[in-house]
Write a protein that holds these residues in place. Structure first.
Motif, mmCIF file in Angstrom:
data_model
loop_
_atom_site.group_PDB
_atom_site.id
_atom_site.type_symbol
_atom_site.label_atom_id
_atom_site.label_comp_id
_atom_site.label_asym_id
_atom_site.label_seq_id
_atom_site.Cartn_x
_atom_site.Cartn_y
_atom_site.Cartn_z
ATOM 1 N N LYS A 150 0.822 -1.204 0.000
ATOM 2 C CA LYS A 150 0.000 0.000 0.000
ATOM 3 C C LYS A 150 0.860 1.259 0.000
ATOM 4 O O LYS A 150 0.502 2.256 -0.592
ATOM 5 N N PHE A 151 1.998 1.185 0.675
ATOM 6 C CA PHE A 151 2.905 2.329 0.676
ATOM 7 C C PHE A 151 3.476 2.556 -0.718
ATOM 8 O O PHE A 151 3.603 3.691 -1.179
ATOM 9 N N GLU A 208 2.086 1.820 -3.453
ATOM 10 C CA GLU A 208 1.011 2.347 -4.293
ATOM 11 C C GLU A 208 0.922 3.865 -4.182
ATOM 12 O O GLU A 208 0.724 4.553 -5.181
ATOM 13 N N VAL A 209 1.080 4.358 -2.952
ATOM 14 C CA VAL A 209 1.072 5.806 -2.750
ATOM 15 C C VAL A 209 2.177 6.449 -3.587
ATOM 16 O O VAL A 209 1.965 7.457 -4.266
ATOM 17 N N GLY A 210 3.350 5.834 -3.575
ATOM 18 C CA GLY A 210 4.466 6.341 -4.370
ATOM 19 C C GLY A 210 4.147 6.337 -5.852
ATOM 20 O O GLY A 210 4.477 7.274 -6.577
ATOM 21 N N LYS A 211 3.474 5.294 -6.307
ATOM 22 C CA LYS A 211 3.137 5.187 -7.733
ATOM 23 C C LYS A 211 2.134 6.259 -8.142
ATOM 24 O O LYS A 211 2.272 6.870 -9.192
ATOM 25 N N VAL A 212 1.108 6.447 -7.292
ATOM 26 C CA VAL A 212 0.097 7.464 -7.605
ATOM 27 C C VAL A 212 0.761 8.835 -7.748
ATOM 28 O O VAL A 212 0.373 9.642 -8.584
ATOM 29 N N LEU A 213 1.791 9.076 -6.929
ATOM 30 C CA LEU A 213 2.462 10.372 -6.957
ATOM 31 C C LEU A 213 3.593 10.401 -7.988
ATOM 32 O O LEU A 213 4.388 11.330 -8.012
ATOM 33 N N GLU A 214 3.644 9.366 -8.812
ATOM 34 C CA GLU A 214 4.623 9.292 -9.900
ATOM 35 C C GLU A 214 6.066 9.446 -9.433
ATOM 36 O O GLU A 214 6.854 10.165 -10.050
ATOM 37 N N LYS A 215 6.405 8.780 -8.340
ATOM 38 C CA LYS A 215 7.775 8.847 -7.850
ATOM 39 C C LYS A 215 8.657 7.879 -8.633
ATOM 40 O O LYS A 215 8.201 6.797 -9.026
ATOM 41 N N GLY A 216 9.892 8.282 -8.837
ATOM 42 C CA GLY A 216 10.836 7.432 -9.559
ATOM 43 C C GLY A 216 11.338 6.303 -8.683
ATOM 44 O O GLY A 216 11.136 6.309 -7.470
ATOM 45 N N THR A 258 13.516 7.338 -5.642
ATOM 46 C CA THR A 258 12.743 7.895 -4.528
ATOM 47 C C THR A 258 12.021 6.782 -3.768
ATOM 48 O O THR A 258 11.991 6.778 -2.537
ATOM 49 N N ARG A 278 13.064 6.655 0.027
ATOM 50 C CA ARG A 278 12.081 7.241 0.932
ATOM 51 C C ARG A 278 11.078 6.223 1.475
ATOM 52 O O ARG A 278 10.438 6.459 2.477
ATOM 53 N N ILE A 279 10.876 5.110 0.744
ATOM 54 C CA ILE A 279 9.853 4.158 1.185
ATOM 55 C C ILE A 279 10.444 2.795 1.555
ATOM 56 O O ILE A 279 10.268 2.320 2.671
ATOM 57 N N SER A 319 11.263 1.525 5.540
ATOM 58 C CA SER A 319 10.359 0.507 6.078
ATOM 59 C C SER A 319 11.110 -0.787 6.377
ATOM 60 O O SER A 319 10.628 -1.613 7.143
#
Lengths: 265, 254
Positions: free
Chosen positions: A157-158, A160-168, A171, A175-176, A180
């Motif tokens: 789920k974390f 997914e948040v990165g994907k929605v925000l189009e993170k490379g 990142t 960052r994730i 974790s």
């Protein structure tokens, strides 16, 4: 916390309670020695061991050996944990890479670290290289396994948040994924440091001319059971201190994790 | 959110999952046009595929059939112009509220201007005093506000809310419904909210899209001709609520 006071957090419970059993053992042991049930040439009394310990510290002999052992651990632990963390990360990130190495790791992991010592001596001689390698092997596996599981077990789920925000990918990693996996890394580091410490003593017992393990072995050869026992005690104490140190570091770096775990129940 | 000029168009959207017993159809032939700046509430039972539909618009899953367009562009994957808030806040526990919100900024955005934007959105959701706290130190409602600020900080054209108040208590929920109206009012983006709460749908939406289940098809799209703020106890509100209720349970039990 439904039962305040029963959770082991008062300073009495934290500092005094753990001392009961050791104190009891020491008193019993001393009494047995006084009463003549224990032969000093086999097991000297705690007081005799304590005196010897003080003398060994004062003469500088013990600090020197301990320092040499710790330096070896530092090197081996550094190498082993670095390799373990990198490989664990790669295996956790790539199922393909994991599959690629699964047989090798599965085969090598169950081998006890000390089983490598004779082979390493044969390959690298009895100087520093073989000992540092043994320690590295000891620290390597716990770190590898824990980092691997930490990266593998990341909450999708974390991501997914990165994907929605189009993170490379970079990142996502920094960052994730890494944060974790940090709690798992620390578990690996703690276990790894324990293994590393056990490995250095093992290696020094078998072949060395210095270090705390060597001091114990030599004491046995020249029939100094008090030195032997003092050495054993110092090994335990050092292990305890190292563990406390790493726990402290963990608490400082992972303050968010404790609270997070508590909230999730 | 950003003033939106692009219409969101769903045409014949369908989705099925392959199961051992054969494909499971969760969505079928969904047609919907969402005007720029419109607030659509999507209601359906659990398992009606309403969350799946939202995830398709979000680009987190691919539609097997049909197409989804934002303006002229075909949606093929996630994009920062479509913000998303999930049922769980999904805040990163290792980041403070402020860092979480800042994570919502477009990749590569930094500097004092970015910092000001983050503060502005913390303020929008009423968390300006709590920026330095970690998620576990925030209440459920505050966590969801922070998640909302994270989704909004990059000014998405469309905000997708997947039952974001589902895990909150009833009072916090009502408060959050008012907040979302205020936020939507200030930003004028397009908003799609998935919910199983008919009351919530009628209170919030410009139109309420009713999804039937097995497979999920769009049963009806009901315009809500009420001004805002809406009075939940008004006769008209009750009439619309009953109408939607009957979509699910039939006239006789209404």
């Amino acid at each position: 916390m439904p039962f305040p006071g029963k959770n082991g957090n008062s300073s009495f419970q934290r500092l005094v309670l753990p001392l009961f059993v050791p104190a009891l053992v020491l008193v019993f042991w001393q009494a047995m020695s006084e009463l003549g049930y224990l032969r000093p040439s086999i097991l000297p009394s705690p007081l005799a061991v304590a005196k010897t310990l003080a003398a060994l510290v004062a003469s500088g002999e013990l600090p020197t050996h301990l320092g040499i052992s710790l330096f070896r651990v530092l090197q081996g632990f550094g190498i082993g944990t670095t390799l373990g963390a990198l490989l664990g990360l790669a295996m956790g990130l790539s199922p393909l890479f994991n599959r690629f190495l699964s047989l090798v790791t599965g085969l090598l992991r169950p081998i006890p670290t000390i089983a490598w010592i004779p082979a390493l001596i044969l390959w690298m001689g009895i100087d520093e290289g073989s000992k540092v390698t043994v320690i590295a092997v000891g620290a390597f596996w716990p770190v590898l396994l824990n980092v691997f599981q930490g990266v593998r077990g990341i909450d999708r789920k974390f991501l997914e948040v990165g994907k929605v925000l189009e993170k490379g990918p970079w990142t996502l990693l920094i960052r994730i994924i890494l944060p974790s996996a940090l709690p798992s890394l620390f578990t690996g580091l703690r276990v790894g440091l324990g293994f590393a410490w056990a490995s250095v003593v093992g290696a020094e017992l078998i072949a060395a001319s210095s270090g705390i393990g060597y001091m114990i072995m030599y004491a046995r050869e020249v029939s100094q059971p008090d030195v032997m026992m003092a050495g054993v005690f110092v090994i335990g104490l050092t292990g305890l201190l190292m563990d406390a140190l790493i726990l402290r570091l963990e608490r400082r770096l992972l303050r968010w994790h404790k609270g997070w775990e508590r909230e999730k129940g | 959110m950003k003033q939106s000029h692009d219409r969101l168009t769903l045409k014949g959207v369908g989705k099925s999952y392959p199961l051992a017993t054969g494909p499971l159809r969760v969505l079928e032939g969904v047609d919907l046009e969402v005007e720029p700046g419109e607030f659509i509430a999507l209601v359906g039972r659990s398992g009606s595929g309403k969350s799946t539909l939202l995830r398709l618009v979000g680009g987190l899953e691919e539609a097997g059939e049909g197409e989804i367009r934002l303006g002229e562009r075909l949606i093929r994957g996630p994009g920062i112009e479509r913000g998303m808030v999930f049922q769980e806040p999904r805040l990163f526990p290792w980041m403070t509220a402020r860092q979480n919100v800042a994570f919502g900024l477009k990749e590569g955005t930094a500097g004092p201007q970015a910092g000001r934007t983050v503060e502005q959105y913390l303020q929008l959701v009423g968390l300006e005093a709590f920026g330095d706290l970690y998620p576990h130190q925030l209440s459920g409602g505050m966590q969801q506000r922070a998640a909302m600020a994270r989704a909004l900080v990059s000014h998405p054209q469309v905000l997708l809310l997947d039952e974001p108040f589902g895990a909150l208590d009833a009072l916090t929920r009502i408060q959050m419904q008012r907040e979302i109206l205020r936020i939507w009012g200030e930003s004028k983006g397009t908003l799609i909210l998935v919910t199983h709460d008919i009351d919530e749908a009628v209170f919030l939406g410009d139109r309420v899209a009713v999804l039937s289940d097995h497979p999920g098809t769009l049963r009806e799209v009901i315009p809500i001709p009420l001004g805002r703020p809406r009075d939940r106890s008004s006769a008209e509100f009750g009439r619309i609520r009953t109408e939607i209720f009957n979509q699910f349970f039939g006239e006789s039990q209404g």
